[in-house]
Design a protein around this motif. Sequence first.
Motif, PDB file in Angstrom:
ATOM      1  N   ASP A   2      32.905  54.270  33.923  1.00  0.00           N
ATOM      2  CA  ASP A   2      31.992  53.221  33.474  1.00  0.00           C
ATOM      3  C   ASP A   2      31.583  52.347  34.646  1.00  0.00           C
ATOM      4  O   ASP A   2      32.401  51.955  35.466  1.00  0.00           O
ATOM      5  N   GLN A   3      30.298  52.028  34.689  1.00  0.00           N
ATOM      6  CA  GLN A   3      29.779  51.129  35.714  1.00  0.00           C
ATOM      7  C   GLN A   3      29.567  49.763  35.089  1.00  0.00           C
ATOM      8  O   GLN A   3      28.731  49.605  34.223  1.00  0.00           O
ATOM      9  N   ILE A   4      30.346  48.770  35.502  1.00  0.00           N
ATOM     10  CA  ILE A   4      30.209  47.404  35.022  1.00  0.00           C
ATOM     11  C   ILE A   4      29.921  46.544  36.239  1.00  0.00           C
ATOM     12  O   ILE A   4      30.618  46.629  37.243  1.00  0.00           O
ATOM     13  N   SER A   5      28.886  45.719  36.131  1.00  0.00           N
ATOM     14  CA  SER A   5      28.527  44.891  37.281  1.00  0.00           C
ATOM     15  C   SER A   5      29.622  43.875  37.567  1.00  0.00           C
ATOM     16  O   SER A   5      30.408  43.518  36.700  1.00  0.00           O
ATOM     17  N   ASP A   6      29.669  43.404  38.806  1.00  0.00           N
ATOM     18  CA  ASP A   6      30.688  42.435  39.205  1.00  0.00           C
ATOM     19  C   ASP A   6      30.637  41.169  38.380  1.00  0.00           C
ATOM     20  O   ASP A   6      31.640  40.532  38.141  1.00  0.00           O
ATOM     21  N   SER A   7      29.451  40.763  37.902  1.00  0.00           N
ATOM     22  CA  SER A   7      29.340  39.522  37.146  1.00  0.00           C
ATOM     23  C   SER A   7      29.973  39.624  35.764  1.00  0.00           C
ATOM     24  O   SER A   7      30.202  38.628  35.115  1.00  0.00           O
ATOM     25  N   ASN A   8      30.264  40.832  35.296  1.00  0.00           N
ATOM     26  CA  ASN A   8      30.840  41.014  33.972  1.00  0.00           C
ATOM     27  C   ASN A   8      32.335  41.289  33.993  1.00  0.00           C
ATOM     28  O   ASN A   8      32.907  41.600  32.977  1.00  0.00           O
ATOM     29  N   GLN A   9      32.966  41.214  35.133  1.00  0.00           N
ATOM     30  CA  GLN A   9      34.386  41.505  35.210  1.00  0.00           C
ATOM     31  C   GLN A   9      35.190  40.223  35.105  1.00  0.00           C
ATOM     32  O   GLN A   9      34.841  39.204  35.673  1.00  0.00           O
ATOM     33  N   VAL A  10      36.253  40.291  34.339  1.00  0.00           N
ATOM     34  CA  VAL A  10      37.112  39.139  34.109  1.00  0.00           C
ATOM     35  C   VAL A  10      38.543  39.546  34.433  1.00  0.00           C
ATOM     36  O   VAL A  10      38.966  40.639  34.098  1.00  0.00           O
ATOM     37  N   ALA A  11      39.258  38.664  35.078  1.00  0.00           N
ATOM     38  CA  ALA A  11      40.662  38.939  35.382  1.00  0.00           C
ATOM     39  C   ALA A  11      41.493  37.709  35.045  1.00  0.00           C
ATOM     40  O   ALA A  11      41.021  36.585  35.147  1.00  0.00           O
ATOM     41  N   ILE A  12      42.702  37.953  34.607  1.00  0.00           N
ATOM     42  CA  ILE A  12      43.658  36.872  34.404  1.00  0.00           C
ATOM     43  C   ILE A  12      44.698  37.039  35.494  1.00  0.00           C
ATOM     44  O   ILE A  12      45.344  38.075  35.602  1.00  0.00           O
ATOM     45  N   CYS A  13      44.807  36.038  36.327  1.00  0.00           N
ATOM     46  CA  CYS A  13      45.781  36.125  37.406  1.00  0.00           C
ATOM     47  C   CYS A  13      46.231  34.724  37.799  1.00  0.00           C
ATOM     48  O   CYS A  13      45.607  33.739  37.445  1.00  0.00           O
ATOM     49  N   GLN A  14      47.318  34.677  38.505  1.00  0.00           N
ATOM     50  CA  GLN A  14      47.813  33.428  39.054  1.00  0.00           C
ATOM     51  C   GLN A  14      47.799  33.558  40.565  1.00  0.00           C
ATOM     52  O   GLN A  14      48.230  34.580  41.109  1.00  0.00           O
ATOM     53  N   VAL A  15      47.281  32.539  41.214  1.00  0.00           N
ATOM     54  CA  VAL A  15      47.313  32.483  42.672  1.00  0.00           C
ATOM     55  C   VAL A  15      48.229  31.325  43.031  1.00  0.00           C
ATOM     56  O   VAL A  15      47.990  30.195  42.627  1.00  0.00           O
ATOM     57  N   ARG A  16      49.270  31.628  43.757  1.00  0.00           N
ATOM     58  CA  ARG A  16      50.241  30.604  44.117  1.00  0.00           C
ATOM     59  C   ARG A  16      50.090  30.245  45.582  1.00  0.00           C
ATOM     60  O   ARG A  16      49.813  31.094  46.409  1.00  0.00           O
ATOM     61  N   HIS A  17      50.247  28.966  45.865  1.00  0.00           N
ATOM     62  CA  HIS A  17      50.170  28.434  47.223  1.00  0.00           C
ATOM     63  C   HIS A  17      51.504  27.782  47.549  1.00  0.00           C
ATOM     64  O   HIS A  17      52.071  27.084  46.717  1.00  0.00           O
ATOM     65  N   ARG A  18      52.003  28.010  48.736  1.00  0.00           N
ATOM     66  CA  ARG A  18      53.271  27.415  49.168  1.00  0.00           C
ATOM     67  C   ARG A  18      53.015  26.345  50.224  1.00  0.00           C
ATOM     68  O   ARG A  18      52.956  26.646  51.399  1.00  0.00           O
ATOM     69  N   PRO A  19      52.890  25.071  49.769  1.00  0.00           N
ATOM     70  CA  PRO A  19      52.696  24.008  50.752  1.00  0.00           C
ATOM     71  C   PRO A  19      53.946  23.750  51.590  1.00  0.00           C
ATOM     72  O   PRO A  19      53.861  23.204  52.680  1.00  0.00           O
ATOM     73  N   SER A  20      55.094  24.149  51.081  1.00  0.00           N
ATOM     74  CA  SER A  20      56.341  24.043  51.851  1.00  0.00           C
ATOM     75  C   SER A  20      57.238  25.204  51.451  1.00  0.00           C
ATOM     76  O   SER A  20      56.943  25.941  50.512  1.00  0.00           O
ATOM     77  N   ILE A  21      58.329  25.350  52.139  1.00  0.00           N
ATOM     78  CA  ILE A  21      59.241  26.464  51.877  1.00  0.00           C
ATOM     79  C   ILE A  21      59.845  26.372  50.476  1.00  0.00           C
ATOM     80  O   ILE A  21      60.057  27.374  49.815  1.00  0.00           O
ATOM     81  N   LEU A  22      60.075  25.168  49.985  1.00  0.00           N
ATOM     82  CA  LEU A  22      60.781  24.985  48.722  1.00  0.00           C
ATOM     83  C   LEU A  22      59.890  24.905  47.492  1.00  0.00           C
ATOM     84  O   LEU A  22      60.379  25.008  46.371  1.00  0.00           O
ATOM     85  N   THR A  23      58.606  24.697  47.684  1.00  0.00           N
ATOM     86  CA  THR A  23      57.732  24.523  46.518  1.00  0.00           C
ATOM     87  C   THR A  23      56.556  25.487  46.553  1.00  0.00           C
ATOM     88  O   THR A  23      56.158  25.965  47.612  1.00  0.00           O
TER      89      THR A  23
END
Length: 123
Positions: A2-23
């Motif tokens: 199936d060809q689905i354009s990029d504008s129609n794709q949905v993802a559920i994800c978490q992006v985590r950022h580590r501002p320090s080693i502990l958090t």
Amino acid sequence: LDQISDSNQVAICQVRHRPSILTSQDVGLKLVESGLVAVGTSLYPAFPDANVKHTSNNSKHVWKDATYMETLSKAEYSALKHSLGIWNYDHIRQTRKELVEEVEFQENASTFKKIWRWIRERM
């Protein structure tokens, strides 16, 4: 395939950022809490011709996705309630009228009206 354009794709994800080693911080949640982005309106894409494909057959993964979406929705509600970020602009608020109306009802309605609404929804 199936060809689905990029504008129609949905993802559920978490992006985590580590501002320090502990958090670490969930970047998506922080963006929603700050009113810098809006949450999609459902767990599944609302495109009529979309072919929904699960990357996992594990029900725990689907449960985690739904729980995460609920967390994001609560954060969005709070951002809207306090008119943070994009929620400070009327043209953005018009795109999610039902959510704006719910926030305004919860903030302004009397206890009697809230109880009456609760009863009516269960009849």
